[in-house]
Design a protein around this motif. Structure first.
Motif, short mmCIF file in Angstrom:
data_model
loop_
_atom_site.label_atom_id
_atom_site.label_comp_id
_atom_site.label_asym_id
_atom_site.label_seq_id
_atom_site.Cartn_x
_atom_site.Cartn_y
_atom_site.Cartn_z
N VAL A 1 17.28 -2.72 -23.94
CA VAL A 1 16.40 -1.56 -23.76
C VAL A 1 17.10 -0.33 -24.31
CG1 VAL A 1 15.20 -0.11 -22.09
CG2 VAL A 1 15.36 -2.59 -21.71
N VAL A 2 16.49 0.30 -25.30
CA VAL A 2 17.08 1.48 -25.94
C VAL A 2 16.72 2.71 -25.12
CG1 VAL A 2 17.12 2.90 -28.02
CG2 VAL A 2 16.91 0.40 -28.21
N GLN A 3 17.73 3.44 -24.70
CA GLN A 3 17.50 4.64 -23.91
C GLN A 3 17.09 5.80 -24.83
OE1 GLN A 3 17.54 4.54 -20.60
NE2 GLN A 3 18.06 2.37 -20.79
N GLU A 4 15.97 6.45 -24.49
CA GLU A 4 15.47 7.54 -25.31
C GLU A 4 15.99 8.88 -24.81
OE1 GLU A 4 11.30 7.43 -26.13
OE2 GLU A 4 11.19 5.26 -25.89
N GLU A 5 16.04 9.84 -25.72
CA GLU A 5 16.48 11.18 -25.36
C GLU A 5 15.46 11.82 -24.42
OE1 GLU A 5 19.29 12.79 -26.16
OE2 GLU A 5 19.99 10.94 -27.13
N PRO A 6 15.92 12.52 -23.38
CA PRO A 6 14.99 13.17 -22.46
C PRO A 6 14.17 14.25 -23.17
CG PRO A 6 17.24 13.89 -22.04
CD PRO A 6 17.33 12.75 -23.00
N VAL A 7 12.92 14.39 -22.75
CA VAL A 7 12.02 15.37 -23.34
C VAL A 7 12.08 16.66 -22.54
CG1 VAL A 7 9.59 15.87 -23.86
CG2 VAL A 7 10.50 13.57 -24.23
N SER A 8 11.96 17.78 -23.21
CA SER A 8 11.96 19.07 -22.54
C SER A 8 10.77 19.17 -21.58
CB SER A 8 11.87 20.21 -23.56
OG SER A 8 11.66 21.44 -22.91
N THR A 9 11.03 19.69 -20.39
CA THR A 9 9.97 19.87 -19.41
C THR A 9 9.40 21.28 -19.43
OG1 THR A 9 11.62 20.39 -17.72
CG2 THR A 9 10.89 18.08 -17.88
N GLU A 10 9.78 22.06 -20.43
CA GLU A 10 9.23 23.41 -20.57
C GLU A 10 7.74 23.32 -20.86
OE1 GLU A 10 9.73 27.38 -23.42
OE2 GLU A 10 11.21 25.75 -23.48
N VAL A 11 6.95 24.11 -20.16
CA VAL A 11 5.50 24.05 -20.29
C VAL A 11 5.07 24.65 -21.63
CG1 VAL A 11 3.28 24.78 -19.34
CG2 VAL A 11 5.17 24.16 -17.80
N GLN A 12 4.28 23.86 -22.38
CA GLN A 12 3.72 24.34 -23.64
C GLN A 12 2.30 24.84 -23.37
OE1 GLN A 12 4.28 21.45 -26.92
NE2 GLN A 12 5.47 20.24 -25.45
N THR A 13 1.99 26.04 -23.82
CA THR A 13 0.66 26.61 -23.63
C THR A 13 -0.17 26.41 -24.89
OG1 THR A 13 1.50 28.27 -22.08
CG2 THR A 13 -0.65 28.68 -23.07
N ILE A 14 -1.38 25.89 -24.70
CA ILE A 14 -2.30 25.66 -25.81
C ILE A 14 -3.56 26.48 -25.56
CG2 ILE A 14 -3.66 23.93 -27.05
CD1 ILE A 14 -1.65 21.82 -25.96
N GLU A 15 -3.95 27.29 -26.53
CA GLU A 15 -5.15 28.10 -26.41
C GLU A 15 -6.27 27.46 -27.23
OE1 GLU A 15 -5.48 30.80 -24.59
OE2 GLU A 15 -3.39 31.26 -24.06
N THR A 16 -7.45 27.34 -26.63
CA THR A 16 -8.60 26.78 -27.34
C THR A 16 -9.88 27.36 -26.77
OG1 THR A 16 -9.58 24.71 -28.13
CG2 THR A 16 -8.88 24.77 -25.82
N GLU A 17 -11.02 26.95 -27.31
CA GLU A 17 -12.30 27.42 -26.77
C GLU A 17 -12.86 26.42 -25.75
OE1 GLU A 17 -14.18 30.20 -30.25
OE2 GLU A 17 -14.43 28.02 -30.50
N ILE A 18 -12.77 25.14 -26.09
CA ILE A 18 -13.26 24.09 -25.19
C ILE A 18 -12.17 23.05 -25.03
CG2 ILE A 18 -15.01 22.31 -24.82
CD1 ILE A 18 -16.84 23.85 -26.76
#
Length: 634
Positions: free
Chosen positions: A160-177
């Motif tokens: 099992v290949v251990q993957e690098e941890p992902v950042s838990t910083e919240v990404q904000t996405i702006e859209t209409e719907i």
């Protein structure tokens, strides 16, 4: 090419399955049972040894192969999966699928993702694809068989290949719907809103788009559509509305009327603009007209057509991304929080938030009898996520005690079914299949509605009926199952070999009595039932139930197969306005929150008709997409 004798032992396969189940990153409430697989009991000593081997391989075992191309084969969801794995001295170079019969866009997507993962990690110790357990296990077993022939250290190959941890910083996405859920209603809304110029983000918690739509029965109602009129079929919105109320009993009449008045336009759009192909119309006992549009290639091909159409738009699609919480500011919903399967965190802020999350058939805690005990055959994604999020912001729910049970399930693993609806309907309505109880007697006119069969079935002590078929009927029956990617020949063979000791209950014999007694049906009574049925055919009159008998029961060998209640679709959910606004507990609209598809209660009342679930999904999605695009443009 070198082809050796298979050497995957049962113990090794179970050990592999244990590693896969342990490593697989599934989402909360996702039991990995969409393509259901049987539970395996693994000896604790063997499990510990497997864990030690995995740890040892992580500490530095090097891959070393005998160069060449090797083949392997194992059973998937729709039948055998055959692969060819090419290796050089130190690496896996290619993984090619030679043969498969998996569901288009779901199982086939899993094969693609797994192949990419194996090549990237140089290991078969990869996560299974959520919602595709049968496909994943079959594919990985086939690759394992191929690699065993290459001389590689299999412990190293399973590392099992251990993957690098992902950042838990919240990404904000702006859209209409923002649309939550990528099934029929969500994809329909996304396509339409994008076509109208709106900026759209689509969130889907599974690794593929399609939802329940992609694995459904393969028909869409099209009353008043151009295609239906061109076929010379007389129909109207009023007739369809009448059938909805007659069948549904407790409908939200405003929503049913909305459905009936707009379904024809939806069908025109689906056929002419999206490119979904149909092969004429048929009817069912629930309908007053031929209005069930038969899909060319069934639901899988339709789903793939819609996926491809969506890919041509500017819709931003986030797969493997589960919506977790609606964002409420004051009295207004302004978006949703979401989490990726890799731990990524998002806040999607929008002018309109549309719930298209489907039902809750796979969330046992939300189900009431008899649905909590019926065999489940729907997608693993139907866990009521949208219902829960809406309730948390004060939404009103309605008709939560209702769902749709069909009477043609075959229990392929404990608690889970495959549907034989197409095959069962053909032999019971158009041929000479008969439906009997354990006493060996017919119980109704087999060509009647699903509801009539279901009601009789639920009255049985074990909720089980059986279809008896002659050889000619069986060949038609099973070929239809293969064509619709449902019951496989391997599952049939397993049922027959069980000899009635465990499901699926299937028996065959040249002697009707022997076959019947194998699955616990009164053999003498069934022989008499068959004789009576054939006599009714000769006389041109079914004295018992008035069925129009189109052919007699012919020569054996004879086949008997179980039919059990199967369930996937829930009919309860949120109450909405005709503008798809979600209502709160005081029946007032919640600003900024909308809903379409199965999460909405009311359009079909307490029961659904053939083709009407997909009809509502696309009608509500298409219409809401138009309305929301106009709203956000104001």
């Amino acid at each position: 090419m070198r082809r050796n004798k298979r050497s995957v032992t049962v113990a090794m396969f179970l050990a592999l399955l244990l590693v896969l189940l342990t490593a697989c990153q599934t989402t909360e409430n996702d039991p990995v049972t969409d393509e259901t697989t049987e539970a395996a009991e693994v000896d604790q000593t063997e499990a510990a040894a497997t864990e030690e081997d995995s740890e040892a391989s992580e500490q530095g075992d090097v891959l070393s192969f005998t160069p060449g191309s090797y083949e392997g084969e194992a059973e998937g969801f729709g039948g055998p999966i055959k692969v060819a794995v090419t290796v050089d001295e130190a690496a896996i170079q290619t993984v090619e699928v030679l043969e498969e019969n998996e569901t288009i866009g779901i199982g086939t997507k899993a094969l693609e993702l797994l192949s990419e993962d194996i090549l990237a990690k140089q290991s078969i110790g990869v996560d299974m694809v959520s919602g595709c357990t049968y496909t994943s296990v079959g594919f990985l077993a086939a690759v394992t068989e191929a690699l065993e022939q290459s001389g590689v250290n299999m412990d190293a190959a399973r590392a099992v290949v251990q993957e690098e941890p992902v950042s838990t910083e919240v990404q904000t996405i702006e859209t209409e719907i923002v649309i939550i859920g990528g099934g029929g209603s969500g994809m329909g809304a996304a396509l339409t809103a994008s076509e109208q110029g709106a900026k759209v983000v689509l969130l889907e918690k599974m690794p593929f788009l399609g939802g329940a739509m992609a694995i459904s029965g393969g028909s869409v109602v099209g009353p008043t559509s151009d295609y239906q009129q061109a076929e010379g079929i007389e129909d109207s919105a009023d007739l369809f509305y009448e059938d909805l109320l007659l069948n549904g009993h407790i409908n939200d009449e405003q929503i049913s009327r909305l459905y009936a008045d707009n379904v024809g336009d939806m069908f025109n759009w689906l056929q002419n603009e999206v490119g979904v192909k149909f092969e004429g119309f048929t009817s069912a006992p629930e309908y007053q007209a031929d209005r069930i549009g038969k899909l060319t290639g069934g639901s899988p091909e339709m789903a793939e057509t819609i996926r491809n159409k969506l890919a041509e738009t500017d819709v931003e699609v986030y797969l493997n991304t589960r919506a977790t919480e609606l964002i409420k500011e004051g009295d207004t919903i302004v978006g949703v929080k979401a989490e990726g399967a890799d731990g990524s965190q998002y806040e999607v802020r929008a002018k309109a938030t549309l719930l298209a999350t489907g039902g809750f058939g796979n969330e046992k805690e939300m189900l009431q009898p008899p649905y909590d005990t019926a065999l489940y055959y729907g997608p693993v994604s139907s866990t009521g996520d949208g219902h829960k999020m809406a309730i948390d912001v004060g939404a009103m729910t309605h008709n939560m005690e209702y769902g749709k049970i069909y009477p043609n399930g075959v229990e392929v693993s404990p608690g889970f079914a495959k549907s034989t609806v197409t095959a069962s309907s053909e032999v019971l309505r158009n041929r000479s299949g008969i439906l009997v109880d354990r006493s060996g007697k017919r119980v109704l006119d087999e060509s009647g509605s699903y509801a009539s069969i279901r009601d009789i079935m639920l009255e049985q002590e074990d909720q089980t009926l059986f279809i008896l078929m002659d050889k000619e009927n069986w060949d038609v029956f099973q070929q239809l199952n293969i064509d619709t990617r449902t019951l496989t020949n391997t599952e049939v063979e397993r049922g027959i070999s069980n000899e009635g000791a465990a499901p699926p209950l299937i028996a065959t014999n040249s002697d009707i009595k022997t076959a019947a007694e194998t699955v616990g049906v009164d053999g003498d009574a069934l022989v008499e039932t068959v004789e009576n049925f054939n006599a009714y055919y000769e006389a041109g009159n079914d004295e018992e139930f008035g069925r129009e008998i189109k052919m007699p029961i012919g020569e054996g060998p004879y086949y008997i197969i179980e039919q059990k209640p199967r369930f996937a679709t829930t009919l309860g959910g949120l109450k909405i306005t005709t503008n798809f606004e979600v209502l709160d507990e005081n029946e007032q609209p919640i600003d900024g929150l909308f809903a379409v598809g199965e999460i909405v209660a009311g359009p079909q009342g307490d029961d659904s008709m053939p083709g009407a679930n997909l009809g509502w999904a696309f009608t509500s999605g298409h219409l809401a997409g138009k309305q929301l695009a106009e709203k956000v443009a104001e």
